[in-house]
Design a protein around this motif. Structure first.
Motif, PDB file in Angstrom:
ATOM      1  N   VAL A 180       0.830  -1.204   0.000  1.00  0.00           N
ATOM      2  CA  VAL A 180       0.000   0.000   0.000  1.00  0.00           C
ATOM      3  C   VAL A 180       0.866   1.256   0.000  1.00  0.00           C
ATOM      4  O   VAL A 180       0.582   2.235  -0.679  1.00  0.00           O
ATOM      5  CB  VAL A 180      -0.941  -0.031   1.224  1.00  0.00           C
ATOM      6  CG1 VAL A 180      -1.499   1.330   1.516  1.00  0.00           C
ATOM      7  CG2 VAL A 180      -2.069  -1.013   0.998  1.00  0.00           C
ATOM      8  N   VAL A 181       1.952   1.200   0.759  1.00  0.00           N
ATOM      9  CA  VAL A 181       2.749   2.403   0.990  1.00  0.00           C
ATOM     10  C   VAL A 181       3.802   2.608  -0.105  1.00  0.00           C
ATOM     11  O   VAL A 181       4.234   3.735  -0.352  1.00  0.00           O
ATOM     12  CB  VAL A 181       3.399   2.302   2.396  1.00  0.00           C
ATOM     13  CG1 VAL A 181       4.516   3.292   2.562  1.00  0.00           C
ATOM     14  CG2 VAL A 181       2.351   2.525   3.466  1.00  0.00           C
ATOM     15  N   SER A 182       4.198   1.523  -0.790  1.00  0.00           N
ATOM     16  CA  SER A 182       5.364   1.635  -1.672  1.00  0.00           C
ATOM     17  C   SER A 182       5.164   2.656  -2.792  1.00  0.00           C
ATOM     18  O   SER A 182       6.091   3.409  -3.115  1.00  0.00           O
ATOM     19  CB  SER A 182       5.698   0.266  -2.249  1.00  0.00           C
ATOM     20  OG  SER A 182       4.592  -0.223  -2.968  1.00  0.00           O
ATOM     21  N   GLY A 183       3.975   2.717  -3.378  1.00  0.00           N
ATOM     22  CA  GLY A 183       3.742   3.656  -4.477  1.00  0.00           C
ATOM     23  C   GLY A 183       3.996   5.101  -4.083  1.00  0.00           C
ATOM     24  O   GLY A 183       4.852   5.784  -4.650  1.00  0.00           O
ATOM     25  N   PRO A 184       3.262   5.591  -3.066  1.00  0.00           N
ATOM     26  CA  PRO A 184       3.514   6.963  -2.631  1.00  0.00           C
ATOM     27  C   PRO A 184       4.946   7.187  -2.136  1.00  0.00           C
ATOM     28  O   PRO A 184       5.536   8.248  -2.419  1.00  0.00           O
ATOM     29  CB  PRO A 184       2.516   7.180  -1.493  1.00  0.00           C
ATOM     30  CG  PRO A 184       1.749   5.937  -1.325  1.00  0.00           C
ATOM     31  CD  PRO A 184       2.055   5.020  -2.439  1.00  0.00           C
ATOM     32  N   MET A 185       5.497   6.194  -1.437  1.00  0.00           N
ATOM     33  CA  MET A 185       6.853   6.386  -0.906  1.00  0.00           C
ATOM     34  C   MET A 185       7.874   6.520  -2.032  1.00  0.00           C
ATOM     35  O   MET A 185       8.775   7.353  -1.977  1.00  0.00           O
ATOM     36  CB  MET A 185       7.234   5.215   0.012  1.00  0.00           C
ATOM     37  CG  MET A 185       6.612   5.294   1.382  1.00  0.00           C
ATOM     38  SD  MET A 185       7.096   6.752   2.302  1.00  0.00           S
ATOM     39  CE  MET A 185       8.496   6.133   3.174  1.00  0.00           C
ATOM     40  N   LEU A 186       7.728   5.687  -3.071  1.00  0.00           N
ATOM     41  CA  LEU A 186       8.692   5.766  -4.169  1.00  0.00           C
ATOM     42  C   LEU A 186       8.559   7.109  -4.887  1.00  0.00           C
ATOM     43  O   LEU A 186       9.550   7.743  -5.257  1.00  0.00           O
ATOM     44  CB  LEU A 186       8.478   4.618  -5.151  1.00  0.00           C
ATOM     45  CG  LEU A 186       9.527   4.665  -6.242  1.00  0.00           C
ATOM     46  CD1 LEU A 186      10.637   3.698  -5.931  1.00  0.00           C
ATOM     47  CD2 LEU A 186       8.955   4.422  -7.604  1.00  0.00           C
ATOM     48  N   PHE A 187       7.318   7.543  -5.075  1.00  0.00           N
ATOM     49  CA  PHE A 187       7.061   8.845  -5.710  1.00  0.00           C
ATOM     50  C   PHE A 187       7.778   9.949  -4.919  1.00  0.00           C
ATOM     51  O   PHE A 187       8.517  10.780  -5.475  1.00  0.00           O
ATOM     52  CB  PHE A 187       5.553   9.086  -5.721  1.00  0.00           C
ATOM     53  CG  PHE A 187       5.051   9.950  -6.833  1.00  0.00           C
ATOM     54  CD1 PHE A 187       5.854  10.914  -7.419  1.00  0.00           C
ATOM     55  CD2 PHE A 187       3.748   9.804  -7.309  1.00  0.00           C
ATOM     56  CE1 PHE A 187       5.371  11.719  -8.445  1.00  0.00           C
ATOM     57  CE2 PHE A 187       3.268  10.591  -8.332  1.00  0.00           C
ATOM     58  CZ  PHE A 187       4.080  11.556  -8.892  1.00  0.00           C
ATOM     59  N   LEU A 188       7.574   9.920  -3.587  1.00  0.00           N
ATOM     60  CA  LEU A 188       8.229  10.902  -2.725  1.00  0.00           C
ATOM     61  C   LEU A 188       9.744  10.788  -2.824  1.00  0.00           C
ATOM     62  O   LEU A 188      10.461  11.802  -2.906  1.00  0.00           O
ATOM     63  CB  LEU A 188       7.792  10.689  -1.272  1.00  0.00           C
ATOM     64  CG  LEU A 188       6.436  11.265  -0.871  1.00  0.00           C
ATOM     65  CD1 LEU A 188       5.982  10.678   0.445  1.00  0.00           C
ATOM     66  CD2 LEU A 188       6.533  12.776  -0.763  1.00  0.00           C
ATOM     67  N   ALA A 189      10.226   9.523  -2.832  1.00  0.00           N
ATOM     68  CA  ALA A 189      11.673   9.324  -2.853  1.00  0.00           C
ATOM     69  C   ALA A 189      12.270   9.894  -4.135  1.00  0.00           C
ATOM     70  O   ALA A 189      13.321  10.553  -4.110  1.00  0.00           O
ATOM     71  CB  ALA A 189      11.985   7.838  -2.722  1.00  0.00           C
TER      72      ALA A 189
END
Lengths: 99, 489, 103, 334
Positions: free
Chosen positions: D265-274
């Protein structure tokens, strides 16, 4: 107008006719089972004719394949859903129409 | 070192840091408190750096993605944004401290941190946005996370309150989005500054403004569109009520102010007078309802309805000679109400924990039982009424001064009546607590952090009374359209 | 002929219908459907506006509407889950003060 | 006007009239089930409209999300409401009972239909006046987009706007998705799925169509840079597959351990942020992709976003936090 366009036109009109027939049956037939029967039959043939007609206009074989794929997928989906609807109706105790 | 300070003060960090914190609390619910506290501290540092940067070097414009308007989205931070960011950070510090101790169930605690960091990120994004569609997305983020926070309390009242809040909030933001669509259709830009340079007083613009104002008034809970607020704010967990009353309603008001200052094509008196009249009605209606409430949290919720009314009194004064005084007054009001009301809700949470109830007429002996909380309650109450030397006093003083200077004395009448009513309902709470009535059985221990957080915010509301001059200096940085919109700078 | 005006006016009607339903009906599912009809109308106005120049469609509103659709479905999903919880707690699929009207 | 133009105009007219008619039915029909079906129909009609208005990307999103997923959500909510017995599986609250009970009814009165009609009439009149006076020929930002797109290797202008020019909006939008999951999970555990046994027909259907759907999702993602499609459409395809699997009794998320679900669930937004933050590290602005790697970065962001969106949508459909969640929140009563 070329001959191929004429074939396409005839196919589209025929397809539309089957769609219309299916829809009229949906509105006029007496119970859920007969409606499903008419709808799936009519629409599948109608769709097949429309897609066949369009494939004469396709620019490449891959487009023809795509059209074929659409037909197959719709067939799978509509047969499954009509089965499920009929099954649900039967479980609910809807009696088939008799004269 | 300087390079680091410059890098840290970039506006995007104020959004990215709490957002990352929210995502990490979802990933590690067991470590939510640790992650949440770390994210809180980092965000506080980042916001402090950003505010200092704005104070020193003026307006910040930051092209996210490097494209810049009209195609890209710009962050835009002027003095007005800085003031709201700072207020948010101050309230956030208190609420985070309180949240550490308030929630006891692990699951609720984890979700509190996730949702609360989402609210904070969304509020910062909203205050920094320079693009009307981006504002819509931030508005939805704020609304959705606020609703989920209300529902954290569980039980019928909180769930129905949250659901009504959600539905109302969706109508409000849809109405705002409609205005965005119309403005884009007319001007083909979304950047507020470019739009401000182009707006004309034509039909499309007025209809778009009406749609946006209606939606935002609904979200700000301006009378008579306040019907959803008491249930949501009254039923939420105490720190959530503090966030909702202190910050969330101000977010949509902030957009109203931006629209008014930067997008209203021409100054016409009618909308301002109408908004002022609704504000006056809110003050009277909300205060009277607050007087009638049995429960402290509902009393505070209705008090919020009344205090929102004061905010709208700025609009009839905004196009007069006293405009600058009025704007400073309303910003002081936002700040002092944010601090005082969140302090009061935290106090209500403490009282609820201590007594097991928050019925106003059964708080006898509270002063002895829970002295720190009670002192905070008194301090915050003083600011709410508007007694010197609190921030609330300066705010009301400035608004009254502006009303007198512009010759609109009737607003003064409303404000004085409102202050009188506020004094009545505040002393209704305080009076019972001071009288050494029957101290009901002590139910629960209130953690020192919880009482301390309330006191900290209440002290903030008091100290604010001495900060009017620096706030005005900050406000004037990039103050929109001073020359055009009349009033001496 | 440029059909943008017809579609935009159709969108305005959708907004009106949705707003009416959201205000008048008490049943929570009806309210949520009405809200979605309303946002559908707003998207229709938006996309119609993007199709005014002959030949090209403006991709910026398309991107904004995709964002809007995703936001709307998220909000609706939360609203639906909340509605079920409200019904479990209060025994009716309506907010207090409203009535379920016709289910 | 030539024959084709006439046919087009007739088609437009039919759709323009049909839209409000179906909407009226969706809002007002007496039977809730019928209302939901009409709402789904409205979604499909809107998708058709988007195609007609040259917005194929929106059409894909609408058909999949606005019509398909919303329909599934509404139908399952209706079914859950029908199963609801008051008092059963009531959640406990940390407030005393007299406080958590809903306030007395008189506190809020429904608006009369007449007042609502008046308000709606004013709104419709105002909006009509605005729409009619809009300039009838305007290109909006289309020329600007056309001028900037060639800098990137992206033929799909909508993908360019969504992920590059206005990527920040899209980041926040994925944030909304994440937030929705957090909200739904915070409301409690997922209700038990209905116990009707999925027959062999549905099982077989999912078995046949499932792999094709995964393929289509991948295609939509890959082709989305140049043709209609993209992360959202692809993610919804995965989400739809998940919903189908749930209906067939094979709950796709139940088998995932809690940490894996949360990571997905978190990986998409986290990668975008990263990616955004990495750009700052390279001395650029947040989300300012370097020219040479823009397309690769966008595809990377879209690929992870697709997976997150798919998992998020299935989680939203499940309607609560998964029973298998072992994060210490298991059996987490308030």
């Amino acid at each position: 107008m070329e001959a191929i366009d004429l074939v396409t036109g005839v196919g589209l009109v025929l397809g539309a006719f089957f769609f219309c027939a299916g829809t009229i049956a949906l509105l006029r037939f007496p119970d859920i089972y007969t409606r499903l029967h008419a709808l799936t039959k009519g629409d599948n043939v109608g769709l097949a004719l429309v897609l066949l007609a369009l494939s004469f206009q396709a620019g490449s074989w891959s487009e023809v394949c795509a059209l074929l794929l659409i037909w197959l997928l719709v067939m799978v989906a509509s047969s499954t859903t009509s089965f499920l609807i009929a099954q649900a109706a039967q479980r609910k105790g809807v009696k088939p129409w008799t004269r | 070192m300087i390079a680091l300070a410059v890098a840290v003060s970039c506006p995007i960090w104020a959004i990215v840091v709490p957002l990352v914190g929210a995502a990490l609390t979802m990933l590690w619910p067991r470590r939510a408190t640790f992650v949440g506290a770390a994210a809180t501290l980092t965000t506080l540092a980042v916001v402090t750096a950003l505010t200092a940067r704005i104070a020193q070097t003026g307006v910040q414009r930051y092209a996210v993605g490097g494209w810049g308007a009209p195609l890209g989205i710009d962050l835009y931070a002027d003095g007005l944004s800085a003031i709201l960011l700072a207020i948010t950070a101050a309230v956030a510090a208190g609420v985070s401290l309180y949240g550490l101790r308030y929630f006891r169930a692990v699951s609720v605690l984890a979700y509190f941190w996730t949702l609360w960091l989402f609210v904070w990120a969304a509020l910062n994004a909203l205050f920094l946005s320079g693009d009307i569609f981006n504002l819509y997305v931030t508005l939805e983020l704020v609304g959705l996370s606020a609703v989920a926070l209300v529902a954290l309390a569980g039980g019928g009242a909180a769930l129905t309150g949250a659901l009504r809040y959600l539905l109302v909030s969706l109508v409000g933001s849809a109405s705002y989005l409609l205005g965005v669509a119309l403005l884009y259709g007319q001007y083909a830009v979304l950047d507020i500054a470019s739009l401000g340079a182009q707006v004309q007083p034509d039909t499309v613009t007025w209809v778009a403004m009406a749609a946006m104002f209606a939606g935002l008034m609904l979200k700000t809970a301006l009378f008579p569109l306040h019907f959803w607020l008491p249930a949501a704010h009254g039923a939420a967990p105490a720190p959530v009520s503090a966030v909702l009353s202190g910050l969330v309603v101000k977010a949509s008001f902030y957009i109203l102010v931006r629209l008014w200052l930067q997008l209203f094509p021409i100054a016409v008196p009618a909308p301002g007078q109408l908004l002022g009249a609704l504000g006056a009605a809110a003050i009277l209606w909300g205060s009277i309802q607050a007087l009638r409430q049995e429960r402290l949290k509902m009393l505070l919720a209705y008090s919020t309805v009344a205090q929102i009314g004061y905010l709208f009194l700025v609009f009839p004064l905004a196009d007069t000679v006293a405009a600058q005084t009025a704007w400073l007054g309303v910003l002081m009001f936002i700040a002092s109400h944010a601090l005082a009301k969140s302090a009061l809700f935290l106090c209500a949470g403490n009282i609820l924990r201590y007594y097991g109830h928050d019925r106003v007429h059964k708080l006898g002996g509270a002063a002895r039982g829970e002295p720190v909380t009670f002192f905070a309650l008194g301090l915050a109450g003083v600011s709410l009424i508007g007694l010197p030397p609190s921030g609330g006093f300066i705010a009301k003083w400035l608004l009254i001064e502006a009303a007198m200077a512009s010759g609109q004395w009737w607003w003064v009448l409303v404000m004085v009546t409102g202050a009188f009513l506020a004094a009545t309902y505040v002393f209704r709470v305080l009076g019972d607590g001071l009288i050494s009535g029957t101290v009901s059985a002590r139910r629960q221990v209130v953690a020192p952090g919880m009482a301390g957080a309330a006191l900290l915010l209440a002290l903030g509301a008091t100290v604010l009374g001495f900060l009017a001059v620096p706030m005005d200096e900050l406000r004037q940085i990039g103050w929109p359209l001073v020359a055009v919109r009349g009033g001496q700078p | 002929m440029n059909p943008f005006l017809g579609y935009a006016l159709s969108g305005v009607l959708l907004i009106g219908i949705g707003l009416y339903g959201a205000i008048v009906y008490g049943h929570l599912l009806r309210k949520i459907i009405a809200l979605n009809v309303m946002s559908g109308g707003i998207f229709l106005v938006f996309i119609a506006l993007a199709r005014r120049a002959p030949g090209v469609a403006d991709p910026v509103p398309h991107a904004m509407v995709i964002t809007g659709i995703v936001v709307a479905v998220c909000a609706s999903a939360v609203a639906l889950v909340l509605s079920v919880r409200v019904a479990v707690e209060t025994g009716q699929a309506a907010l207090p003060g409203d009535h379920e009207d016709r289910a | 006007m030539d024959a084709l133009g006439l046919v087009n105009a007739a088609f437009d007219l039919v759709v323009i009239v049909l839209l409000p008619a179906v909407a009226l039915g969706a809002v007002m029909s007496a039977d809730l089930f019928k209302a939901i079906i009409l709402f789904i129909t409205l979604g499909l009609l809107l998708a058709l409209t988007w195609v007609r208005l040259a917005a194929p990307d929106v059409a894909l999103a609408e058909a999949a999300i606005g019509s398909g997923l919303m329909g599934a959500l509404l139908l399952s909510a209706r079914e859950r409401l029908a199963r609801t017995r008051p008092g059963r599986d009531r959640r406990t609250s940390h407030y005393p009972r007299w406080m958590t009970h809903p306030p007395p009814r008189r506190s809020h009165r429904a608006v009369s239909p007449w007042a609502a009609s008046g308000l709606v009439l004013i709104a419709v009149a105002g909006l009509t006046a605005a729409v009619v006076t809009l300039p009838h020929e305007a290109a909006g930002l289309a020329p600007e987009v056309a001028r900037q797109t060639p800098q990137r290797d992206l033929a799909n202008q909508v993908t360019f706007v969504l992920l590059d020019a206005r990527g920040y909006d899209t980041l926040l939008e994925i944030g909304v998705l994440l937030l929705a999951v957090a909200a739904v999970w915070s409301l409690g555990e997922a209700p038990e799925p209905p116990q009707n046994a999925a027959g062999p027909m549905l099982q077989g259907f999912v078995g046949t169509v499932g792999p094709i759907m995964v393929l289509v999702a991948g295609y939509l993602l890959w082709a989305g840079t140049d043709a209609p499609g993209g992360a959202f459409q692809a993610g919804v395809m995965l989400g739809a597959l998940g919903v189908l699997l749930s209906l067939a009794g094979r709950h796709p998320l139940a088998r995932l351990p809690g940490w894996a679900l949360r990571l997905a669930v978190v990986s998409g937004p986290m990668l975008f942020l990263a990616v955004g933050v990495t750009m700052i590290g390279l001395g650029r602005h947040f989300l300012e992709y370097p020219q040479a790697h823009a397309k690769a970065l966008i595809l990377l962001i879209e690929a992870t976003a697709m997976i997150s969106i798919g998992v998020i949508l299935v989680s939203l459909y499940a309607g609560g936090r998964p029973l298998s969640d072992e994060s210490g929140t298991r059996k987490g009563r308030l």
